[in-house]
Write a protein that holds these residues in place. Structure first.
Motif, mmCIF file in Angstrom:
data_model
loop_
_atom_site.group_PDB
_atom_site.id
_atom_site.type_symbol
_atom_site.label_atom_id
_atom_site.label_comp_id
_atom_site.label_asym_id
_atom_site.label_seq_id
_atom_site.Cartn_x
_atom_site.Cartn_y
_atom_site.Cartn_z
ATOM 1 N N UNK A 19 11.699 -8.286 20.753
ATOM 2 C CA UNK A 19 12.646 -9.332 20.352
ATOM 3 C C UNK A 19 12.209 -9.967 18.969
ATOM 4 N N UNK A 20 12.893 -9.402 17.942
ATOM 5 C CA UNK A 20 12.501 -9.903 16.521
ATOM 6 C C UNK A 20 12.469 -11.502 16.498
ATOM 7 N N UNK A 21 11.336 -12.180 15.904
ATOM 8 C CA UNK A 21 11.550 -13.496 15.931
ATOM 9 C C UNK A 21 11.834 -14.021 14.276
ATOM 10 N N UNK A 22 11.239 -13.153 13.316
ATOM 11 C CA UNK A 22 11.384 -13.437 11.880
ATOM 12 C C UNK A 22 10.786 -12.135 11.147
ATOM 13 N N UNK A 23 11.333 -12.118 9.736
ATOM 14 C CA UNK A 23 11.157 -11.013 9.153
ATOM 15 C C UNK A 23 11.123 -11.196 7.833
ATOM 16 N N UNK A 24 10.266 -10.629 6.804
ATOM 17 C CA UNK A 24 10.156 -11.071 5.489
ATOM 18 C C UNK A 24 9.936 -9.606 4.774
ATOM 19 N N UNK A 25 10.589 -9.401 3.533
ATOM 20 C CA UNK A 25 10.354 -8.223 2.730
ATOM 21 C C UNK A 25 10.504 -8.444 1.250
ATOM 22 N N UNK A 26 9.572 -8.072 0.386
ATOM 23 C CA UNK A 26 9.689 -8.287 -1.091
ATOM 24 C C UNK A 26 9.044 -6.923 -1.772
ATOM 25 N N UNK A 27 9.672 -6.515 -2.650
ATOM 26 C CA UNK A 27 9.173 -5.150 -3.278
ATOM 27 C C UNK A 27 7.995 -5.783 -4.317
ATOM 28 N N UNK A 28 6.898 -5.578 -4.254
ATOM 29 C CA UNK A 28 5.673 -6.289 -4.998
ATOM 30 C C UNK A 28 5.229 -4.957 -5.732
ATOM 31 N N UNK A 29 5.512 -3.607 -5.988
ATOM 32 C CA UNK A 29 4.940 -2.667 -6.633
ATOM 33 C C UNK A 29 3.536 -2.809 -6.634
ATOM 34 N N UNK A 30 2.667 -2.853 -5.714
ATOM 35 C CA UNK A 30 1.177 -2.974 -5.730
ATOM 36 C C UNK A 30 0.563 -1.710 -6.451
ATOM 37 N N UNK A 31 1.222 -0.580 -6.467
ATOM 38 C CA UNK A 31 0.693 0.598 -6.835
ATOM 39 C C UNK A 31 1.094 0.859 -8.450
ATOM 40 N N UNK A 32 1.821 0.068 -9.027
ATOM 41 C CA UNK A 32 2.332 0.058 -10.471
ATOM 42 C C UNK A 32 0.996 0.240 -11.320
ATOM 43 N N UNK A 33 1.221 1.362 -11.965
ATOM 44 C CA UNK A 33 0.003 1.804 -13.139
ATOM 45 C C UNK A 33 -1.195 2.446 -12.511
ATOM 46 N N UNK A 34 -1.333 2.536 -11.047
ATOM 47 C CA UNK A 34 -2.329 3.122 -10.523
ATOM 48 C C UNK A 34 -2.541 4.502 -10.945
ATOM 49 N N UNK A 35 -1.641 5.234 -11.017
ATOM 50 C CA UNK A 35 -1.967 6.639 -11.566
ATOM 51 C C UNK A 35 -2.605 6.914 -12.832
ATOM 52 N N UNK A 36 -2.300 5.885 -13.835
ATOM 53 C CA UNK A 36 -2.869 5.998 -15.017
ATOM 54 C C UNK A 36 -4.124 5.204 -15.061
ATOM 55 N N UNK A 37 -4.493 4.210 -14.448
ATOM 56 C CA UNK A 37 -5.680 3.593 -14.622
ATOM 57 C C UNK A 37 -6.566 3.592 -13.333
ATOM 58 N N UNK A 38 -6.211 3.971 -12.344
ATOM 59 C CA UNK A 38 -6.937 4.261 -11.266
ATOM 60 C C UNK A 38 -7.361 2.880 -10.340
ATOM 61 N N UNK A 39 -6.854 1.762 -11.027
ATOM 62 C CA UNK A 39 -6.765 0.371 -10.406
ATOM 63 C C UNK A 39 -5.816 -0.238 -10.129
ATOM 64 N N UNK A 40 -5.831 -1.418 -9.348
ATOM 65 C CA UNK A 40 -4.569 -2.262 -9.179
ATOM 66 C C UNK A 40 -4.447 -2.927 -10.099
ATOM 67 N N UNK A 41 -3.488 -3.462 -10.774
ATOM 68 C CA UNK A 41 -3.289 -4.249 -12.101
ATOM 69 C C UNK A 41 -3.328 -5.538 -11.693
ATOM 70 N N UNK A 42 -3.632 -6.581 -12.605
ATOM 71 C CA UNK A 42 -3.687 -7.846 -12.200
ATOM 72 C C UNK A 42 -2.427 -8.430 -11.801
ATOM 73 N N UNK A 43 -1.477 -8.160 -12.613
ATOM 74 C CA UNK A 43 -0.002 -8.568 -12.443
ATOM 75 C C UNK A 43 0.549 -7.993 -10.955
ATOM 76 N N UNK A 44 0.163 -6.767 -10.523
ATOM 77 C CA UNK A 44 0.588 -6.346 -9.300
ATOM 78 C C UNK A 44 -0.135 -7.135 -8.080
#
Length: 325
Positions: A19-44
């Motif tokens: 029985x679902x009580x609450x839900x939340x979703x937001x696109x944060x793009x945690x992996x943005x730039x990861x392919x180029x830098x190998x690190x999660x950016x500070x902005x992400x």
């Protein structure tokens, strides 16, 4: 985030036990730039921490007593993945667990596997994420005395909508660019497809998709002004309907995708990359129909958590019999 309590009625199938009580979703793009830098950016990191603070506040307001909090592909591959989870714990008090690919695939299968056609002998489940795509082959054992589909083979490919859009561009996508994205995805998925090349596919073989890509396609197919989970979850798309929905999306320019109520500004530069991955899956695993699931990893986590705590009877869901990582 998904908050639920066990359904206190005679046992029902899969997510009907929640029985679902609450839900939340937001696109944060945690992996943005990861392919180029190998690190999660500070902005992400900052975007994600802000979203996690909302999750924490909702959990506290709802009186959550037990939780499992996971991170997936971006944190698995980033050099600073552990640093990010440590900062999340310090800032929000939420202790994130970086799960492996097998666990992620199992959760996805557990969460939406009940939408598979019960009369099918084999089904290809897929989950197109931001940094990875999980493929799960569900099959009924030849010697089984029951009708259960079991998780037979699986893989997790480092291919997602964020990484693909960053590599090829996601705002303006020409026919040539879309074909290049599809070819790239096709090559990435080929090894898994080859391992299943000799498997017989029953007459009711179909695809089962869970992710923002396929739910967005379903909304576009239905012509919804605003996304409606209740109309999308469980929807069947024929092969022709899926092709026409992809073509409709490809015909939109970036501003039209932003204005579409089922896409919006958060997905507008990612959805065509997702379509390219979906197209590659369809080419490797041709099927007359695809079932759309607006459920998956989170529901699978909740079901397993409740079963482990004794709030639900143990599931007859079968874990991996064979697997590929």
């Amino acid at each position: 985030m998904l908050i639920a309590r066990p359904e206190r009625r005679p046992r029902r199938r899969a997510t009907e036990a929640l029985r679902i009580v609450d839900a939340f979703s937001r696109i944060v793009r945690l992996g943005e730039g990861l392919g180029r830098n190998g690190r999660i950016s500070e902005a992400a990191i900052e975007r994600t921490l802000e979203a996690l603070q909302i999750c924490r506040d909702k959990m506290e307001a709802r009186g959550v007593t037990r939780a499992r909090l996971v991170a997936t592909q971006a944190c698995r591959t980033a050099a600073n993945g552990d640093e990010f989870t440590a900062r999340a714990l310090e800032r929000t008090g939420l202790d994130l667990e970086i799960i492996d690919r097998e666990t992620e695939a199992r959760f996805a299968a557990r969460g939406c596997g009940n939408l598979a056609d019960s009369r099918s002998e084999n089904v290809l489940l897929f989950d197109i994420g931001g940094g990875s795509t999980e493929l799960v082959w569900l099959a009924r054992p030849e010697d089984a005395s029951n009708s259960r589909l079991e998780l037979d083979q699986w893989t997790s490919v480092e291919l997602g909508v964020v990484s693909l859009a960053e590599h090829f561009g996601g705002k303006s996508v020409s026919a040539e660019t879309f074909e290049a994205m599809t070819a790239f995805a096709r090559d990435a998925l080929r090894p898994f497809a080859e391992t299943l090349a000799g498997r017989r596919r029953c007459e009711r073989f179909h695809l089962l998709g869970t992710s923002g890509t396929v739910t967005t396609l379903a909304g576009v197919h239905l012509g919804l002004d605003r996304y409606d989970r209740w109309r999308v979850d469980g929807l069947w798309l024929s092969d022709g309907e899926a092709s026409r929905a992809i073509q409709k999306l490809r015909a939109m320019d970036f501003e039209e995708r932003v204005a579409n109520g089922c896409i919006g500004p958060q997905r507008a530069d990612l959805v065509l990359a997702g379509c390219a991955i979906f197209q590659a899956i369809r080419e490797h695993f041709p099927a007359e129909r695809t079932r759309i699931a607006d459920r998956g990893l989170r529901e699978g986590m909740l079901l397993e958590l409740m079963e482990a705590e004794g709030d639900l009877p143990s599931s007859d869901w079968q874990g991996p019999q064979n697997h590929r990582g």
